[in-house]
Write a protein that holds these residues in place. Structure first.
Motif, PDB file in Angstrom:
ATOM      1  N   PRO A  31       0.958  -1.269   0.023  1.00 17.00           N
ATOM      2  CA  PRO A  31      -0.037   0.028   0.008  1.00 17.00           C
ATOM      3  C   PRO A  31       0.856   1.284   0.066  1.00 17.00           C
ATOM      4  O   PRO A  31       1.870   1.372   0.558  1.00 17.00           O
ATOM      5  CB  PRO A  31      -0.699  -0.182   1.315  1.00 17.00           C
ATOM      6  CG  PRO A  31      -0.557  -1.637   1.668  1.00 17.00           C
ATOM      7  CD  PRO A  31       0.552  -2.317   1.234  1.00 17.00           C
ATOM      8  N   PHE A  32       0.532   2.227  -0.827  1.00 21.82           N
ATOM      9  CA  PHE A  32       1.190   3.557  -0.957  1.00 21.82           C
ATOM     10  C   PHE A  32       0.458   4.437  -0.186  1.00 21.82           C
ATOM     11  O   PHE A  32      -0.741   5.203  -0.556  1.00 21.82           O
ATOM     12  CB  PHE A  32       1.352   3.889  -2.339  1.00 21.82           C
ATOM     13  CG  PHE A  32       2.205   5.177  -2.680  1.00 21.82           C
ATOM     14  CD1 PHE A  32       3.487   4.920  -2.632  1.00 21.82           C
ATOM     15  CD2 PHE A  32       1.582   6.230  -2.830  1.00 21.82           C
ATOM     16  CE1 PHE A  32       4.314   6.237  -2.967  1.00 21.82           C
ATOM     17  CE2 PHE A  32       2.283   7.334  -3.021  1.00 21.82           C
ATOM     18  CZ  PHE A  32       3.615   7.305  -3.165  1.00 21.82           C
ATOM     19  N   TYR A  33       1.211   5.260   0.796  1.00 17.65           N
ATOM     20  CA  TYR A  33       0.845   6.365   1.388  1.00 17.65           C
ATOM     21  C   TYR A  33       1.986   7.560   1.621  1.00 17.65           C
ATOM     22  O   TYR A  33       2.067   8.001   2.520  1.00 17.65           O
ATOM     23  CB  TYR A  33      -0.038   6.103   2.764  1.00 17.65           C
ATOM     24  CG  TYR A  33       0.969   4.803   3.526  1.00 17.65           C
ATOM     25  CD1 TYR A  33       0.433   3.534   3.306  1.00 17.65           C
ATOM     26  CD2 TYR A  33       2.121   5.189   4.462  1.00 17.65           C
ATOM     27  CE1 TYR A  33       1.156   2.420   3.787  1.00 17.65           C
ATOM     28  CE2 TYR A  33       2.727   3.970   5.148  1.00 17.65           C
ATOM     29  CZ  TYR A  33       2.084   2.855   4.756  1.00 17.65           C
ATOM     30  OH  TYR A  33       2.710   1.709   5.380  1.00 17.65           O
ATOM     31  N   GLY A  34       2.574   7.462   0.526  1.00 14.29           N
ATOM     32  CA  GLY A  34       4.023   8.169   0.545  1.00 14.29           C
ATOM     33  C   GLY A  34       4.198   9.607  -0.237  1.00 14.29           C
ATOM     34  O   GLY A  34       4.951   9.914  -0.798  1.00 14.29           O
ATOM     35  N   MET A  93       6.204   8.083   4.003  1.00 14.78           N
ATOM     36  CA  MET A  93       5.415   6.728   4.536  1.00 14.78           C
ATOM     37  C   MET A  93       5.869   6.664   6.085  1.00 14.78           C
ATOM     38  O   MET A  93       5.154   6.049   6.942  1.00 14.78           O
ATOM     39  CB  MET A  93       5.946   5.596   3.819  1.00 14.78           C
ATOM     40  CG  MET A  93       5.824   5.519   2.474  1.00 14.78           C
ATOM     41  SD  MET A  93       4.183   4.948   1.733  1.00 14.78           S
ATOM     42  CE  MET A  93       4.714   3.472   1.367  1.00 14.78           C
ATOM     43  N   ASP A  94       7.296   6.704   6.402  1.00 15.53           N
ATOM     44  CA  ASP A  94       7.576   6.664   7.806  1.00 15.53           C
ATOM     45  C   ASP A  94       6.950   7.680   8.810  1.00 15.53           C
ATOM     46  O   ASP A  94       6.609   7.137   9.732  1.00 15.53           O
ATOM     47  CB  ASP A  94       9.236   7.002   7.784  1.00 15.53           C
ATOM     48  CG  ASP A  94      10.008   5.544   7.016  1.00 15.53           C
ATOM     49  OD1 ASP A  94       9.235   4.697   6.968  1.00 15.53           O
ATOM     50  OD2 ASP A  94      11.198   6.065   7.050  1.00 15.53           O
ATOM     51  N   ILE A  95       6.818   9.075   8.174  1.00 13.97           N
ATOM     52  CA  ILE A  95       6.047   9.718   9.178  1.00 13.97           C
ATOM     53  C   ILE A  95       4.617   9.412   9.506  1.00 13.97           C
ATOM     54  O   ILE A  95       4.343   9.582  10.669  1.00 13.97           O
ATOM     55  CB  ILE A  95       5.929  11.300   8.539  1.00 13.97           C
ATOM     56  CG1 ILE A  95       7.536  11.780   8.585  1.00 13.97           C
ATOM     57  CG2 ILE A  95       5.072  12.051   9.269  1.00 13.97           C
ATOM     58  CD1 ILE A  95       7.512  13.124   7.833  1.00 13.97           C
ATOM     59  N   ASN A  96       3.934   8.700   8.467  1.00 13.76           N
ATOM     60  CA  ASN A  96       2.705   8.229   8.741  1.00 13.76           C
ATOM     61  C   ASN A  96       2.682   7.128   9.787  1.00 13.76           C
ATOM     62  O   ASN A  96       1.788   7.076  10.682  1.00 13.76           O
ATOM     63  CB  ASN A  96       2.109   7.524   7.379  1.00 13.76           C
ATOM     64  CG  ASN A  96       1.082   8.435   6.711  1.00 13.76           C
ATOM     65  OD1 ASN A  96       0.181   8.855   7.538  1.00 13.76           O
ATOM     66  ND2 ASN A  96       1.493   8.815   5.565  1.00 13.76           N
ATOM     67  N   HIS A  97       3.730   6.106   9.692  1.00 12.85           N
ATOM     68  CA  HIS A  97       3.679   5.219  11.014  1.00 12.85           C
ATOM     69  C   HIS A  97       4.107   5.903  12.160  1.00 12.85           C
ATOM     70  O   HIS A  97       3.712   5.434  13.258  1.00 12.85           O
ATOM     71  CB  HIS A  97       4.791   4.146  10.494  1.00 12.85           C
ATOM     72  CG  HIS A  97       4.308   3.226   9.419  1.00 12.85           C
ATOM     73  ND1 HIS A  97       3.367   2.457   9.703  1.00 12.85           N
ATOM     74  CD2 HIS A  97       4.572   2.885   7.994  1.00 12.85           C
ATOM     75  CE1 HIS A  97       3.136   1.423   8.554  1.00 12.85           C
ATOM     76  NE2 HIS A  97       3.834   1.988   7.716  1.00 12.85           N
ATOM     77  N   LEU A  98       5.129   6.729  11.960  1.00 11.94           N
ATOM     78  CA  LEU A  98       5.574   7.345  13.369  1.00 11.94           C
ATOM     79  C   LEU A  98       4.615   8.153  14.184  1.00 11.94           C
ATOM     80  O   LEU A  98       4.378   7.795  15.338  1.00 11.94           O
ATOM     81  CB  LEU A  98       6.855   8.200  13.305  1.00 11.94           C
ATOM     82  CG  LEU A  98       8.205   7.675  12.768  1.00 11.94           C
ATOM     83  CD1 LEU A  98       9.020   8.486  12.037  1.00 11.94           C
ATOM     84  CD2 LEU A  98       8.601   6.850  13.968  1.00 11.94           C
TER      85      LEU A  98
END
Ligand SMILES: [Zn+2]
Length: 296
Positions: free
Chosen positions: A172-175, A272-277
């Motif tokens: 999935p792409f959320y970047g 993507m990482d910011i979304n997870h963080l």
């Protein structure tokens, strides 16, 4: 043109090749095209053989709106997607090129995708139903990938066009700057519960006719695996800055960051990482102190 059922036809694009996607053509009493990023040969075929009444656009990304300026028929899209079509500035801000000081990269990306200004002629609303004749097509708002990302549900055939809920190994792409991971997960959970009989994603191998629920669950679980991996790396480090975390390449390591696309991948990895963080902070698993993320 690949016949799906009744008046529904698939214009199959490559598995995954920018700036193309799978498009749908509904040759009913009113003829509707869903997305326009088809290959040149298909574009010619459609223009030569079909009278299109209107176009529905799943979202504003270039690999779905490519060719859109070549159509004079009315185009409808979710209101939150106008930013991709309005101007180079709004496009670059939504993707995140402006914020990263990467306007040159953004310009190149837009050239490759054949960006041209083509404002929509109107907007549809979530839940709205288009009556085409034999077919009724309902707008399914599936945000996350972009804020106004929509699928289209053929109510009588149980078929759902899911656009960039694409079940490919790239997603999935959320970047991008406007992507939202919580929304993406909610959209996937909604589809898992909906249990459509068949889905047709915008990329990949074409129609998915079996194990639909399982395929959607597997696609969603990629997100949780990425998050577990990020959390495990953070636990080992104790704390890390955002740029350190991006250098771990938790999402895109499998692509090895091809040298010529290094800065593009790094930018998408960062979003993507910011979304997870942000999720991990909200869940109380980590603390954020400006640019540093600390395991609790
Ligand atoms: Zn997209």
């Amino acid at each position: 043109m690949e016949h799906i059922t009744g008046p529904i036809y698939l214009l199959r694009g490559p598995y995954f090749e920018f700036p193309y996607c799978h498009c749908l053509l509904v040759k009913d009493e009113r003829c509707c095209l869903i997305d326009t990023a088809m290959m040149p040969r298909q574009l010619q075929e459609v223009k030569d053989s079909v009278h299109i009444d209107f176009i529905l656009s799943t979202h504003g990304h270039l690999d779905h709106t490519h060719n859109i300026a070549s159509f004079t028929e009315p185009v409808y899209i979710h209101p939150a997607e106008d930013v991709w079509l309005e101007s180079p500035q709004t496009f670059m801000e939504a993707f995140g090129f402006s914020q990263h000081g990467r306007r040159d990269l953004g310009q190149l990306f837009m050239e490759l995708g054949g960006w041209q200004q083509r404002l929509p002629d109107g907007h549809f609303q979530p839940g709205q139903v288009f009556e085409l004749g034999q077919t009724r097509l309902q707008v399914m708002h599936l945000p996350g990938h972009t804020p106004g990302h929509c699928g289209f549900f053929f109510l009588d055939q149980g078929i759902l066009f899911t656009a960039d809920i694409d079940l490919t190994g790239f997603g999935p792409f959320y970047g991008t700057a406007v992507s939202d991971l919580d929304d993406f997960i909610a959209s996937l959970n909604f589809l898992i519960e909906l249990q459509p009989e068949m889905i047709i994603p915008g990329h990949g191998r074409g129609a998915v006719r079996s194990d639909v629920r399982q395929r959607l669950q597997e696609f969603r679980d990629v997100i949780f695996r990425r998050e577990d991996e990020l959390m495990a790396r953070l636990k080992r480090a104790g704390q890390a800055t955002l740029s350190q975390i991006v250098s771990w390449k938790v999402v895109y390591s499998q692509y090895g960051y091809p040298a010529e696309h290094e800065s593009f991948y790094a930018m998408m990895e960062e979003y993507m990482d910011i979304n997870h963080l942000n999720r991990l902070v909200r869940e109380g698993k980590i603390l954020q102190d400006e640019d540093i993320y600390i395991v609790r």
